[in-house]
Design a protein around this motif. Structure first.
Motif, PDB file in Angstrom:
ATOM      1  N   PHE A 157       0.782  -1.228   0.000  1.00  0.00           N
ATOM      2  CA  PHE A 157       0.000   0.000   0.000  1.00  0.00           C
ATOM      3  C   PHE A 157       0.820   1.287   0.000  1.00  0.00           C
ATOM      4  CE2 PHE A 157      -0.344  -0.888   4.728  1.00  0.00           C
ATOM      5  CZ  PHE A 157       0.283   0.257   5.201  1.00  0.00           C
ATOM      6  N   PRO A 158       2.051   1.354   0.567  1.00  0.00           N
ATOM      7  CA  PRO A 158       2.775   2.627   0.449  1.00  0.00           C
ATOM      8  C   PRO A 158       3.075   2.990  -1.005  1.00  0.00           C
ATOM      9  CG  PRO A 158       3.724   1.280   2.192  1.00  0.00           C
ATOM     10  CD  PRO A 158       2.775   0.404   1.440  1.00  0.00           C
ATOM     11  N   ILE A 159       3.481   1.997  -1.794  1.00  0.00           N
ATOM     12  CA  ILE A 159       3.782   2.251  -3.203  1.00  0.00           C
ATOM     13  C   ILE A 159       2.513   2.577  -3.970  1.00  0.00           C
ATOM     14  CG2 ILE A 159       4.682   1.192  -5.317  1.00  0.00           C
ATOM     15  CD1 ILE A 159       6.564  -0.442  -3.507  1.00  0.00           C
ATOM     16  N   ALA A 160       1.456   1.819  -3.706  1.00  0.00           N
ATOM     17  CA  ALA A 160       0.195   2.062  -4.406  1.00  0.00           C
ATOM     18  C   ALA A 160      -0.329   3.467  -4.134  1.00  0.00           C
ATOM     19  CB  ALA A 160      -0.839   1.015  -3.979  1.00  0.00           C
ATOM     20  N   ILE A 161      -0.301   3.876  -2.873  1.00  0.00           N
ATOM     21  CA  ILE A 161      -0.812   5.197  -2.504  1.00  0.00           C
ATOM     22  C   ILE A 161       0.088   6.293  -3.063  1.00  0.00           C
ATOM     23  CG2 ILE A 161      -1.144   6.740  -0.522  1.00  0.00           C
ATOM     24  CD1 ILE A 161      -2.218   4.284   1.002  1.00  0.00           C
ATOM     25  N   ALA A 162       1.393   6.143  -2.931  1.00  0.00           N
ATOM     26  CA  ALA A 162       2.312   7.168  -3.438  1.00  0.00           C
ATOM     27  C   ALA A 162       2.181   7.343  -4.938  1.00  0.00           C
ATOM     28  CB  ALA A 162       3.746   6.796  -3.072  1.00  0.00           C
ATOM     29  N   ALA A 163       1.856   6.264  -5.641  1.00  0.00           N
ATOM     30  CA  ALA A 163       1.711   6.328  -7.099  1.00  0.00           C
ATOM     31  C   ALA A 163       0.381   6.913  -7.535  1.00  0.00           C
ATOM     32  CB  ALA A 163       1.882   4.941  -7.702  1.00  0.00           C
ATOM     33  N   GLY A 164      -0.542   7.149  -6.574  1.00  0.00           N
ATOM     34  CA  GLY A 164      -1.802   7.797  -6.915  1.00  0.00           C
ATOM     35  C   GLY A 164      -3.015   6.903  -6.931  1.00  0.00           C
ATOM     36  N   ASN A 165      -2.868   5.652  -6.492  1.00  0.00           N
ATOM     37  CA  ASN A 165      -3.998   4.737  -6.408  1.00  0.00           C
ATOM     38  C   ASN A 165      -4.737   4.902  -5.082  1.00  0.00           C
ATOM     39  OD1 ASN A 165      -3.377   2.821  -8.830  1.00  0.00           O
ATOM     40  ND2 ASN A 165      -1.446   2.949  -7.699  1.00  0.00           N
ATOM     41  N   THR A 166      -5.951   4.367  -5.021  1.00  0.00           N
ATOM     42  CA  THR A 166      -6.644   4.206  -3.747  1.00  0.00           C
ATOM     43  C   THR A 166      -6.678   2.717  -3.417  1.00  0.00           C
ATOM     44  OG1 THR A 166      -8.803   4.181  -4.854  1.00  0.00           O
ATOM     45  CG2 THR A 166      -8.014   6.285  -4.008  1.00  0.00           C
ATOM     46  N   VAL A 167      -6.769   2.404  -2.118  1.00  0.00           N
ATOM     47  CA  VAL A 167      -6.475   1.062  -1.635  1.00  0.00           C
ATOM     48  C   VAL A 167      -7.623   0.512  -0.797  1.00  0.00           C
ATOM     49  CG1 VAL A 167      -4.970  -0.228  -0.058  1.00  0.00           C
ATOM     50  CG2 VAL A 167      -3.979   1.424  -1.651  1.00  0.00           C
ATOM     51  N   VAL A 168      -7.909  -0.781  -1.005  1.00  0.00           N
ATOM     52  CA  VAL A 168      -8.778  -1.545  -0.101  1.00  0.00           C
ATOM     53  C   VAL A 168      -7.957  -2.723   0.418  1.00  0.00           C
ATOM     54  CG1 VAL A 168     -10.887  -2.891   0.167  1.00  0.00           C
ATOM     55  CG2 VAL A 168     -10.871  -0.896  -1.351  1.00  0.00           C
ATOM     56  N   VAL A 169      -7.712  -2.738   1.727  1.00  0.00           N
ATOM     57  CA  VAL A 169      -6.997  -3.842   2.362  1.00  0.00           C
ATOM     58  C   VAL A 169      -8.002  -4.804   2.958  1.00  0.00           C
ATOM     59  CG1 VAL A 169      -5.393  -4.517   4.195  1.00  0.00           C
ATOM     60  CG2 VAL A 169      -4.963  -2.448   2.854  1.00  0.00           C
ATOM     61  N   LYS A 170      -7.863  -6.095   2.613  1.00  0.00           N
ATOM     62  CA  LYS A 170      -8.646  -7.147   3.252  1.00  0.00           C
ATOM     63  C   LYS A 170      -7.691  -7.936   4.142  1.00  0.00           C
ATOM     64  CE  LYS A 170      -9.693 -10.993   3.486  1.00  0.00           C
ATOM     65  NZ  LYS A 170      -9.627 -11.913   4.705  1.00  0.00           N
ATOM     66  N   PRO A 171      -7.624  -7.595   5.455  1.00  0.00           N
ATOM     67  CA  PRO A 171      -6.701  -8.330   6.326  1.00  0.00           C
ATOM     68  C   PRO A 171      -7.246  -9.710   6.648  1.00  0.00           C
ATOM     69  CG  PRO A 171      -7.985  -6.774   7.616  1.00  0.00           C
ATOM     70  CD  PRO A 171      -8.368  -6.566   6.174  1.00  0.00           C
ATOM     71  N   SER A 172      -6.360 -10.578   7.141  1.00  0.00           N
ATOM     72  CA  SER A 172      -6.831 -11.860   7.642  1.00  0.00           C
ATOM     73  C   SER A 172      -7.797 -11.625   8.796  1.00  0.00           C
ATOM     74  CB  SER A 172      -5.648 -12.708   8.126  1.00  0.00           C
ATOM     75  OG  SER A 172      -6.103 -13.816   8.885  1.00  0.00           O
ATOM     76  N   GLU A 173      -8.880 -12.371   8.802  1.00  0.00           N
ATOM     77  CA  GLU A 173      -9.853 -12.232   9.882  1.00  0.00           C
ATOM     78  C   GLU A 173      -9.295 -12.691  11.232  1.00  0.00           C
ATOM     79  OE1 GLU A 173     -11.168 -15.856   7.375  1.00  0.00           O
ATOM     80  OE2 GLU A 173     -10.083 -13.960   7.117  1.00  0.00           O
ATOM     81  N   LYS A 174      -8.147 -13.381  11.213  1.00  0.00           N
ATOM     82  CA  LYS A 174      -7.509 -13.795  12.476  1.00  0.00           C
ATOM     83  C   LYS A 174      -6.791 -12.634  13.151  1.00  0.00           C
ATOM     84  CE  LYS A 174      -6.536 -18.473  10.679  1.00  0.00           C
ATOM     85  NZ  LYS A 174      -6.937 -18.245   9.279  1.00  0.00           N
ATOM     86  N   VAL A 175      -6.339 -11.641  12.368  1.00  0.00           N
ATOM     87  CA  VAL A 175      -5.498 -10.552  12.906  1.00  0.00           C
ATOM     88  C   VAL A 175      -5.920  -9.206  12.295  1.00  0.00           C
ATOM     89  CG1 VAL A 175      -3.495 -11.966  13.479  1.00  0.00           C
ATOM     90  CG2 VAL A 175      -3.764 -11.159  11.151  1.00  0.00           C
ATOM     91  N   PRO A 176      -7.128  -8.729  12.562  1.00  0.00           N
ATOM     92  CA  PRO A 176      -7.626  -7.549  11.851  1.00  0.00           C
ATOM     93  C   PRO A 176      -7.228  -6.209  12.440  1.00  0.00           C
ATOM     94  CG  PRO A 176      -9.337  -8.428  13.261  1.00  0.00           C
ATOM     95  CD  PRO A 176      -8.169  -9.359  13.403  1.00  0.00           C
ATOM     96  N   THR A 177      -6.803  -6.180  13.702  1.00  0.00           N
ATOM     97  CA  THR A 177      -6.656  -4.891  14.385  1.00  0.00           C
ATOM     98  C   THR A 177      -5.537  -4.042  13.808  1.00  0.00           C
ATOM     99  OG1 THR A 177      -7.522  -5.907  16.407  1.00  0.00           O
ATOM    100  CG2 THR A 177      -6.407  -3.798  16.643  1.00  0.00           C
ATOM    101  N   ALA A 178      -4.437  -4.667  13.360  1.00  0.00           N
ATOM    102  CA  ALA A 178      -3.320  -3.901  12.823  1.00  0.00           C
ATOM    103  C   ALA A 178      -3.750  -3.029  11.646  1.00  0.00           C
ATOM    104  CB  ALA A 178      -2.189  -4.839  12.403  1.00  0.00           C
TER     105      ALA A 178
END
Length: 493
Positions: A157-178
């Motif tokens: 996501f740092p590269i994607a955002i810096a390049a001008g994209n928008t991001v949707v992160v789907k974290p593992s449901e075991k560890v979502p808080t981070a």
């Protein structure tokens, strides 16, 4: 525990929930909202709506926000590490290391103005100029595994955002808080609403990102069967996909190697993070007659490790879930039944923890052969297997015959052998007297064979290319134009 879009928590409309546990105690610490299709649509719509303005935000302003995020993360990395330990189980020092390695990609992405520079050819034809640019894709999806809840999404996501994209992160449901904590940090850094979003969920959320018409690309890290599914499904729906899969990483130890160093590094790379790393060494290949001495040294170090709650200064923490513990214990059973010599048995480990945590101690097998399941399968636990071969050539053949090609290492003091190994071995990331050869952020991460689906590795130059697309512009201007007078020093805004 909610989703996140438009810089705010979103409870979602889905009715399904999953439990989040502390793997050191077995305690349920939260209930996570799992997305339904309406939630997928809402989060992707927010990212799509934010894209035009973010794409047209100047590189200078994008970079300022990245630098602000970097400073906040540096100041509060201990908070994120504590979250990782509480939900994944890895010890605090390992969690801090994870955050640090992710931060390297943030720092790399801060150089995006340089990384996006195109080429220019004046007078390619008479009074005709040609130049190239790289532009963002749009909405990009990131499907992250449980074992690195901060570092792996930060590969992307740092590269994607810096390049001008928008991001949707789907974290593992075991560890979502981070992921939710990181979303709050981006908001504090000044990232506009809708640029970074979190979609919690299971297969419904994954399939939603893989098939949604407004998602341009998907990045994934996980097991090989799921990586193959992500790649095939995403590309069938017109997505650009990079899917990093599983591994079976070998460490070839030559007779001239420093066996104390090799034993130290085999233990570090085999049992760190309870073996829940795609770059973990799970197979030590001893060449010649060094096997008995090497196994003895590894055993000596293994039995001295302390397993327990990651907050208590232990060497190794628990596995992430009860199901993971059961699976790893089953492989130990299978290895013993197949005739491998069980040198250290971690099934009955006495862990330093409160409650019924998900512990398997460091486990060491000797005289493992290539048809045993403890060798053929990616166990993803603290199980280290020692295989024996007669020669360097036999060792390379064994490694190259494996269907995985993520990482490998050679331990030797022979520079010629090391150079030959780097040339001959069919693996994407190679260590020479380095057991976990994860490259720095300005190089790219990724394996060969069944360890990668798609043609782009993570971060580095390949990451920049993955999150952008090239455009070549040919122009002719017959009349010059002039601006007005302004004697002030020009500013970047």
């Amino acid at each position: 525990m909610p989703h996140w879009f438009n810089n705010a928590c979103y409870p979602g409309t889905g009715q399904s929930r999953s439990e989040v546990t502390n793997p050191a105690t077995g305690e349920v610490t939260a209930h996570l909202a799992l997305a339904d299709q309406a939630d997928v649509d809402a989060v992707v719509a927010a990212a799509a709506a934010a894209f035009p303005a973010w794409r047209d935000t100047s590189l200078a302003n994008r970079t300022r926000i990245l630098f602000a995020f970097r400073e906040l993360l540096n100041a509060r990395s201990a908070e994120l590490a504590a979250i990782i330990t509480a939900e994944h189980g890895k010890v605090l020092s390992d969690a801090l290391g994870e955050v640090s390695r992710g931060q390297e990609v943030v720092e790399f992405a801060c150089g995006m103005p340089h990384l996006l520079k195109g080429a220019f050819s004046e007078n390619a034809s008479t009074q005709v100029d040609v130049h190239s640019v790289r532009q963002p894709l749009g909405v990009v999806g990131i499907i992250s595994p449980f074992n690195f809840p901060a570092m792996v999404p930060m590969w992307f996501f740092p590269i994607a955002i810096a390049a001008g994209n928008t991001v949707v992160v789907k974290p593992s449901e075991k560890v979502p808080t981070a992921a939710l904590w990181i979303a709050e940090l981006w908001k504090e850094a000044g990232l506009p609403a809708g640029v970074f979003n979190v979609l919690n969920g299971d297969k419904v959320a994954v399939d939603g990102l893989l098939t949604h018409p407004d998602v341009a690309s998907v990045s994934f890290v996980g097991s090989t069967p799921i990586a193959r599914y992500v790649y095939e499904t995403g590309t069938a729906h017109g997505k650009r996909v990079q899917a990093l899969g599983g591994a079976k990483n070998h460490m070839l130890v030559l007779p001239d190697a420093d066996l104390d160093l090799a034993a130290d590094q085999a233990v570090n790379a085999g049992y760190g993070s309870a073996g829940e790393r795609c770059m973990a060494i799970s197979a030590v290949v001893a060449v010649g007659d060094i096997g008995d001495e090497l196994v003895a040294k590894i055993k000596q170090r293994t039995i001295g490790l302390r397993t327990g709650d990651g907050t208590r200064g232990c060497d190794m923490g628990p596995l992430v879930t009860a199901a993971a513990r059961h699976r790893v214990a089953g492989y130990i059973d299978a290895g013993e039944a197949a005739g491998a010599e069980l040198v250290v048995d971690g099934r009955a480990v006495q862990a330093d923890a409160d409650g019924a945590g998900f512990f398997v101690g460091p486990t060491l097998f000797d005289h493992v052969t290539t048809e045993m399941s403890i060798y053929t399968d990616e166990i993803f636990g603290p199980v280290l297997s020692v295989l024996r071969v007669d020669s360097y050539a036999d060792g390379v053949r064994l490694i190259n015959a494996n269907p995985y090609g993520n990482g490998t290492a050679i331990f030797t003091n022979d520079g010629g052998a090391a150079r030959r190994f780097g040339n001959e071995v069919e693996v994407g990331m190679i260590g020479i007297n380095v057991p976990v050869p994860v490259p720095m952020a300005y190089y790219s991460f990724g394996g060969w064979k069944s360890s990668l689906f798609g043609d782009s590795h993570a971060h580095g130059a390949e990451g920049v290319h993955f999150f952008t697309r090239a455009k070549v512009i040919t122009s002719r201007w017959l009349d010059p134009s002039h601006g007005g007078l302004n004697l002030g020093f020009p500013q970047n805004t």
